[in-house]
Design a protein around this motif. Structure first.
Motif, PDB file in Angstrom:
ATOM      1  N   UNK A   1      91.046  24.962  42.317  1.00 20.01           N
ATOM      2  CA  UNK A   1      91.871  24.748  41.142  1.00 20.01           C
ATOM      3  C   UNK A   1      91.095  25.239  39.927  1.00 20.01           C
ATOM      4  N   UNK A   2      91.669  26.191  39.199  1.00 22.16           N
ATOM      5  CA  UNK A   2      91.013  26.787  38.036  1.00 22.16           C
ATOM      6  C   UNK A   2      90.562  25.711  37.057  1.00 22.16           C
ATOM      7  N   UNK A   3      89.363  25.883  36.517  1.00 20.63           N
ATOM      8  CA  UNK A   3      88.794  24.960  35.545  1.00 20.63           C
ATOM      9  C   UNK A   3      88.835  25.623  34.173  1.00 20.63           C
ATOM     10  N   UNK A   4      89.615  25.049  33.264  1.00 17.42           N
ATOM     11  CA  UNK A   4      89.705  25.581  31.905  1.00 17.42           C
ATOM     12  C   UNK A   4      88.795  24.817  30.947  1.00 17.42           C
TER      13      UNK A   4
ATOM     14  N   UNK B   1      97.088  24.960  33.641  1.00 12.90           N
ATOM     15  CA  UNK B   1      98.160  25.676  34.319  1.00 12.90           C
ATOM     16  C   UNK B   1      98.869  24.776  35.316  1.00 12.90           C
ATOM     17  N   UNK B   2     100.181  24.945  35.421  1.00  9.01           N
ATOM     18  CA  UNK B   2     100.931  24.210  36.429  1.00  9.01           C
ATOM     19  C   UNK B   2     100.528  24.673  37.828  1.00  9.01           C
TER      20      UNK B   2
ATOM     21  N   UNK C   1      99.994  29.468  43.616  1.00  8.22           N
ATOM     22  CA  UNK C   1      99.425  30.404  42.648  1.00  8.22           C
ATOM     23  C   UNK C   1     100.413  30.643  41.505  1.00  8.22           C
ATOM     24  N   UNK C   2      99.908  31.089  40.359  1.00  5.30           N
ATOM     25  CA  UNK C   2     100.805  31.399  39.240  1.00  5.30           C
ATOM     26  C   UNK C   2     101.845  32.419  39.706  1.00  5.30           C
ATOM     27  N   UNK C   3     103.084  32.288  39.239  1.00  6.21           N
ATOM     28  CA  UNK C   3     104.168  33.137  39.748  1.00  6.21           C
ATOM     29  C   UNK C   3     103.916  34.641  39.692  1.00  6.21           C
TER      30      UNK C   3
ATOM     31  N   UNK D   1     103.545  37.781  44.627  1.00  5.23           N
ATOM     32  CA  UNK D   1     103.757  38.902  45.548  1.00  5.23           C
ATOM     33  C   UNK D   1     102.452  39.397  46.193  1.00  5.23           C
ATOM     34  N   UNK D   2     101.355  39.383  45.434  1.00  6.43           N
ATOM     35  CA  UNK D   2     100.069  39.781  46.017  1.00  6.43           C
ATOM     36  C   UNK D   2      99.634  38.759  47.062  1.00  6.43           C
ATOM     37  N   UNK D   3      99.760  37.478  46.776  1.00  2.00           N
ATOM     38  CA  UNK D   3      99.366  36.456  47.740  1.00  2.00           C
ATOM     39  C   UNK D   3     100.199  36.547  49.017  1.00  2.00           C
TER      40      UNK D   3
END
Length: 176
Positions: free
Chosen positions: A38-41, A48-49, A156-158, A162-164
């Protein structure tokens, strides 16, 4: 600026901003589960959702995608106990949403073109240290877990989905 030796198939847009050359890493454990963080800001949290993602990062001058993948994996997770299983057959690219280009990417790149590599995690979970990365690197993740490959795209973010989906398709035989 000296160009990186990216090999055949790197997407070069005919106009507009170029893609940032990057790698992505699918780290698979012995049970066929995939590592996600989970990304750490800042403050071990994310704004991010959809904050979950696999390790990824830029390819430095003089690096092959495989060298960059091992470096990024180590910098982000402290993991070195891996065996290369496979490299995806092509570059997978995505464009940043316009607000991302304006706010955080300083208008240098339209998105990322990623070379994905799958590795088998040969170590123990205790090797993974995202909160105190090695060699003074800044923590990029605040939490991590092992996840089923077929759930990755939904986390993942929308704009990266497609890449995922393509990554999961390319490596699904390794997670079964």
């Amino acid at each position: 600026m000296t160009k990186l030796a990216l090999g055949p198939g790197f997407p070069e847009p005919s106009e507009g901003l170029p893609y940032r050359p990057c790698v992505g890493i699918m780290l698979i454990n012995r049970d066929g589960m995939v590592w996600i963080g989970s990304r750490d800001d800042g403050g071990s949290s994310s704004n991010y959702e959809f904050s979950w993602q696999m390790p990824q990062g830029g390819i430095d001058k003089g690096e092959s995608p495989e060298q960059a993948a091992r470096r990024e994996l180590y910098e982000e997770t402290s993991v070195r106990s891996v065996t290369l299983l496979e490299e995806a057959p092509e570059w997978f690219a995505y464009d940043y949403p316009e607000e991302v280009v304006r706010k955080s990417r300083r208008g240098k790149h339209r998105g990322q073109a990623q070379r994905w590599l799958a590795y088998r995690f040969e170590g123990e979970n205790e090797e993974i240290n995202i909160l105190e990365p090695p060699e003074g690197h800044k923590a990029e993740f605040g939490a991590w877990r092992w996840e089923h490959a077929d759930r990755l795209a939904s986390l993942i973010v929308p704009f990266k989905r497609p890449v995922y989906e393509r990554v999961v398709d390319a490596f699904s035989h390794l997670t079964a």
